[in-house]
Write an enzyme that holds these catalytic residues in place. Structure first.
Site, short mmCIF file in Angstrom:
data_model
loop_
_atom_site.label_atom_id
_atom_site.label_comp_id
_atom_site.label_asym_id
_atom_site.label_seq_id
_atom_site.Cartn_x
_atom_site.Cartn_y
_atom_site.Cartn_z
N LYS A 280 0.85 -1.19 0.00
CA LYS A 280 0.00 0.00 0.00
C LYS A 280 0.88 1.24 0.00
O LYS A 280 1.82 1.35 0.79
CB LYS A 280 -0.89 -0.01 1.24
CG LYS A 280 -2.14 0.84 1.14
CD LYS A 280 -3.09 0.54 2.29
CE LYS A 280 -4.41 1.26 2.13
NZ LYS A 280 -5.36 0.94 3.21
N GLU A 366 -20.08 -5.44 10.78
CA GLU A 366 -21.04 -4.66 11.55
C GLU A 366 -22.13 -5.53 12.18
O GLU A 366 -22.63 -5.22 13.27
CB GLU A 366 -21.68 -3.60 10.64
CG GLU A 366 -20.77 -2.46 10.26
CD GLU A 366 -19.86 -2.78 9.08
OE1 GLU A 366 -19.03 -1.93 8.71
OE2 GLU A 366 -19.98 -3.89 8.52
N ARG A 394 -25.60 -2.03 7.49
CA ARG A 394 -25.20 -3.41 7.27
C ARG A 394 -25.55 -4.31 8.46
O ARG A 394 -25.57 -5.53 8.34
CB ARG A 394 -23.69 -3.46 7.00
CG ARG A 394 -23.28 -2.68 5.76
CD ARG A 394 -21.78 -2.42 5.73
NE ARG A 394 -21.02 -3.63 5.53
CZ ARG A 394 -20.55 -4.05 4.35
NH1 ARG A 394 -20.77 -3.34 3.27
NH2 ARG A 394 -19.84 -5.15 4.26
#
Length: 629
Positions: A280, A366, A394
Site C-alpha cells: 500500500k 457490523e 449493514r
C-alpha cells in the site's frame, strides 16, 4: 506518457514489460501530483498500479468484467479507461466520482463504496453469463480487509460449491483502513511466508506421474502422499478446501510474476483465487511508511514532505465523542467500546490507548459488532458501538432482533450522520433516522454543537432504558465553550433557542445555524420565527408540540436526513394521532433520491437546504395561516 490522451486500455496489448514499468511510474507520478491538490484514496491506488496494468493487458474490458471491491483502488482503472483528464475534479461537485460509477464509463460494471460485495455480485454475473452462453471472464478484485467481511465469506462458500468459472484476485496489502484483525488475517499471513504453493504442487504432481503404474494400490498410495504433502505445505489449503484453485503468493509489483499467474488462472476451469501481495502506497515514501492509515484516504498534502495540509479549527465531533467517552469510562468500568475496522475514523484509537482491554475492533463485521454489543449488554456492561451511519445499515437485522427486540442497553454512536460530501452516494448518512425511528424501544438524539454532544454522550452511557442512538456529523464543531462538568440532557425535551410569535422552526444538529440565520432574515421582514432545538428525535417533546397546537402556530421542520420516515414525518404523525388537523406543517430535508458527491455546502444548495430556502418556505406557510384565522 500523456495519460490524459488515453481513450481505452487496448493500447496495452502490445506493451513490453519495460514499457509497462515506465507507464507504472508515470501513473504513480500523476496520482501523487493530482491527489496532493484534491485529496483522495492515494495509498490503495499506488499499491495496485502493476496489478491493474496486467489485468487490462491480459483481459478485455468491458467484455471481461472487473469488479473493484470497495472501489478505493479503482483510480488506475479510471486512468486506463479514459478518465485521466477529469482528475482535477476528483470527488468534487459534478466531478469525477471517487468510486466506480456506471454512468461514467462502460468499464465500470459494479458500483461500490461498502466493502465485501464484489464476490456476491461476481457470482451473479458468472451465473448470468452461463445462462446466456457467453464466454466473458468475471474478475472480482477484493482486499484482504474486505475478505474478512461476512458477506465475502458467504460468497466464497457459494462460489466454491457452484464451481463457476471465476478469477478472484485477492489484493493482499496486509492492511485495510486500519490494521486487519481476525483469524483469517493470520491465515493470509502464513500464506505470505509459505512460498510458491502452486509451483510446489505442480512439481509434486509431476513426480507422482513418473511413478510406474503398478496397479491401483500404488496409485492410491501416491494420491495419499500428495494429499499429505499438500497439507504439509499449508499455503492455499483454506481456499482449496472451499473449492478454489489457489495461485500464489504472487508479487504484485513483479509484472512477469503477475502475467504468468494470471495466464494460468485464465486457462483454469472453475473458480481460481490469485493471491497477490502488494505494498500500500508503493512508490511514495510517506504513504509506504504509513502505519496509522492516514494515507488510505486524505485531503490535500505537500508532495515533497508528505505533510498533510490541515486547517486549524475547533475539535472534530468524532474527537469530542472519543474524549467524552474516555471521561465517562474513567468513572464507569462497565463502559466497553466497539468498532468495525474504523478505530481511526471514529477516534476510538484514542480510547484503545487508555483502555486496551475494553476496546474491540471486530474487523469489517457490523452485524457481528451489533450482536456482540447485545451480548455484552446482557451481562451488565455498557457497550458503545461507534459506527458510520452508512455502515450501520449493514447490521440492521441485528439492531432489530438482537438489540431492540430484547430492549438491551446498547449505545450506537452514529458518526458521519447527514451529508458527508466527497465520498458521495454510498456514504451519505441520511437514512438512519428513517430506519431506526420506527423500531420499538429505540431512542434517537442529536446535539446542536460539540458542547451539547459531550453532555449527550454522558446521557446515553448512563441511560438504562434500552437502546439509544446518538447522531453527530462529519467534520469539526463550531468552537463553542466546552463545559468542564458533564451533565445529563433530559431525553424527550427540546430547547427553545429563539422566541418568536409567528411560526416555529423545528430542527436539530447541523441545520440549527441555518435556521438561526433564516430567523434573522425573517425578522428583518417583520416575521418572528421561533427556533427550537429538537435534539430528541425520538421520543418527541410531546408537551411542546401540544403547546404549539394550542397556539395554532405553523410549523416548519428542517432536517439533514431523508424526508421519508424522518423527523418531519414523526411530527405529522403526532398531530394526526392526536386528532390535531388544523395545524399547518411543512417539511424540508433530503429528497427521495441518492445524493452524489461534492462539498456539503454545494449539496445543501442542490437539495434546497439553505437559509434562503427556509425563508421562502416560511413566507409560503404564513399566508395560509392568516387565511384560516
Amino acid at each position: 506518457m500523456n495519460l490524459e490522451g488515453i481513450k481505452d486500455p487496448k493500447f496495452l496489448k502490445n506493451y513490453s514489460n519495460e514499457q509497462l514499468e515506465d507507464l507504472a511510474q508515470d501513473i504513480r507520478d500523476f496520482l501523487i501530483a493530482k491527489l496532493s491538490v484534491t485529496g483522495g484514496h492515494l495509498g490503495p491506488n499506488l499499491g495496485v498500479v502493476e496489478l491493474t496494468l496486467v489485468l487490462h493487458q491480459l483481459f478485455d474490458s468491458p467484455k471481461d468484467k472487473f469488479l473493484w471491491d470497495v472501489g478505493h483502488q479503482a483510480y488506475v482503472h479510471k486512468i486506463l479507461t479514459g478518465r485521466a483528464g477529469k482528475f482535477d475534479e476528483l470527488r468534487q461537485y459534478k466531478g469525477l466520482c471517487g468510486f466506480p460509477k456506471m454512468s461514467e464509463s462502460e468499464h465500470d460494471v459494479w458500483e461500490t463504496g461498502h466493502s465485501s460485495t464484489s464476490l456476491s455480485a461476481a457470482m451473479g454475473m458468472a451465473a448470468a453469463r452461463d445462462i446466456k452462453g457467453t464466454d466473458d471472464k468475471v474478475i472480482p478484485i477484493i482486499g484482504d480487509g474486505a475478505l474478512t467481511g461476512g458477506m465475502a465469506l458467504e460468497a466464497l462458500n457459494h462460489i466454491g460449491h457452484e464451481q463457476k468459472d471465476l478469477i478472484v484476485v485477492l489484493n493482499d496489502n496486509e492492511m485495510s483502513i486500519a490494521p486487519n484483525v481476525g483469524a483469517l488475517h493470520n491465515v493470509l499471513g502464513r500464506m505470505r511466508t509459505a512460498g510458491k504453493y502452486q509451483k510446489a504442487k505442480d512439481e509434486l504432481e509431476m513426480l507422482i506421474k513418473k511413478i510406474p503404474a503398478f496397479g491401483g494400490r500404488l496409485a492410491a498410495t501416491a494420491e495419499r502422499v500428495k494429499d499429505s504433502l499438500k497439507y504439509l505445505l499449508v499455503s492455499g489449503m483454506f481456499f482449496e478446501e472451499l473449492g478454489f484453485t489457489y495461485l500464489g503468493p504472487v508479487d504484485g509489483h513483479d509484472l512477469e510474476d503477475l502475467k504468468v499467474n494470471m495466464n494460468y488462472a485464465r486457462k483454469t476451469k472453475g473458480p481460481v483465487l490469485v493471491h497477490v501481495i502488494t505494498k500500500k502506497g508503493k512508490g511514495y515514501a510517506p504513504a509506504e511508511n504509513d502505519a496509522k492509515g492516514t494515507w488510505h484516504g486524505l485531503g490535500p498534502y505537500k508532495i515533497e514532505s508528505g505533510e498533510v495540509v490541515k486547517k486549524p479549527g475547533p475539535p472534530s465531533y468524532s474527537g469530542v465523542f472519543a474524549e467524552s467517552l474516555k471521561k465517562v469510562a474513567r468513572e464507569d468500568d462497565r463502559v466497553v467500546a466497539l468498532t468495525a475496522a474504523m478505530p481511526g475514523g471514529t477516534k476510538l484509537d484514542q480510547f484503545a490507548k487508555e483502555f486496551p482491554d475494553r476496546m474491540f475492533d471486530v474487523g469489517i463485521a457490523e452485524q457481528h459488532a451489533t450482536t456482540m454489543a447485545a451480548g455484552l449488554a446482557t451481562q451488565g456492561m455498557k457497550p458503545v458501538f461507534a459506527v458510520y451511519s452508512t455502515f450501520l445499515q449493514r447490521g440492521y437485522d441485528q439492531v432489530v432482533h438482537d438489540v431492540c427486540r430484547q430492549n438491551l442497553n446498547v449505545f450506537f454512536a452514529i458518526d458521519r450522520a447527514g451529508l458527508v460530501g466527497a465520498d458521495g452516494e454510498t456514504h451519505q448518512g441520511v437514512f438512519d433516522i428513517s430506519y431506526l425511528r420506527h423500531l420499538p424501544n429505540m431512542k434517537i438524539l442529536m446535539p446542536k454543537d460539540e458542547n451539547e454532544l459531550q453532555h449527550i454522550i454522558y446521557t446515553a452511557v448512563n441511560y438504562d432504558g434500552g437502546p439509544i442512538a446518538v447522531r453527530y456529523p462529519r467534520g469539526n464543531g463550531y468552537g463553542v465553550q466546552m463545559d468542564e462538568k458533564l451533565k445529563e440532557i433530559p431525553i424527550g425535551e427540546w430547547e427553545v433557542l429563539r422566541d418568536g410569535s409567528d411560526f416555529s422552526l423545528l430542527t436539530f444538529g447541523t441545520m440549527i445555524p441555518l435556521a438561526m440565520e433564516a430567523a434573522d432574515m425573517l425578522a428583518r421582514k417583520g416575521i418572528q420565527a421561533e427556533v427550537i432545538n429538537a435534539r430528541s428525535i425520538k421520543p418527541l417533546d410531546e408537551s411542546m408540540l401540544l403547546e404549539l397546537a394550542r397556539k395554532n402556530r405553523p410549523v416548519l421542520t428542517v432536517e439533514e436526513a431523508a424526508l421519508q420516515g424522518g423527523f418531519g414525518s414523526a411530527v405529522l404523525e403526532f398531530f394526526h394521532e392526536n386528532d390535531i388537523h388544523s395545524m399547518v406543517v411543512e417539511r424540508m430535508g433530503v429528497p427521495d433520491r441518492f445524493i452524489e458527491h461534492g462539498s456539503v455546502s454545494k449539496l445543501w444548495e442542490e437539495i434546497g437546504l439553505t437559509s434562503d430556502n427556509i425563508v421562502q418556505r416560511a413566507e409560503k406557510i404564513l399566508p395560509r395561516k392568516r387565511q384560516r384565522a
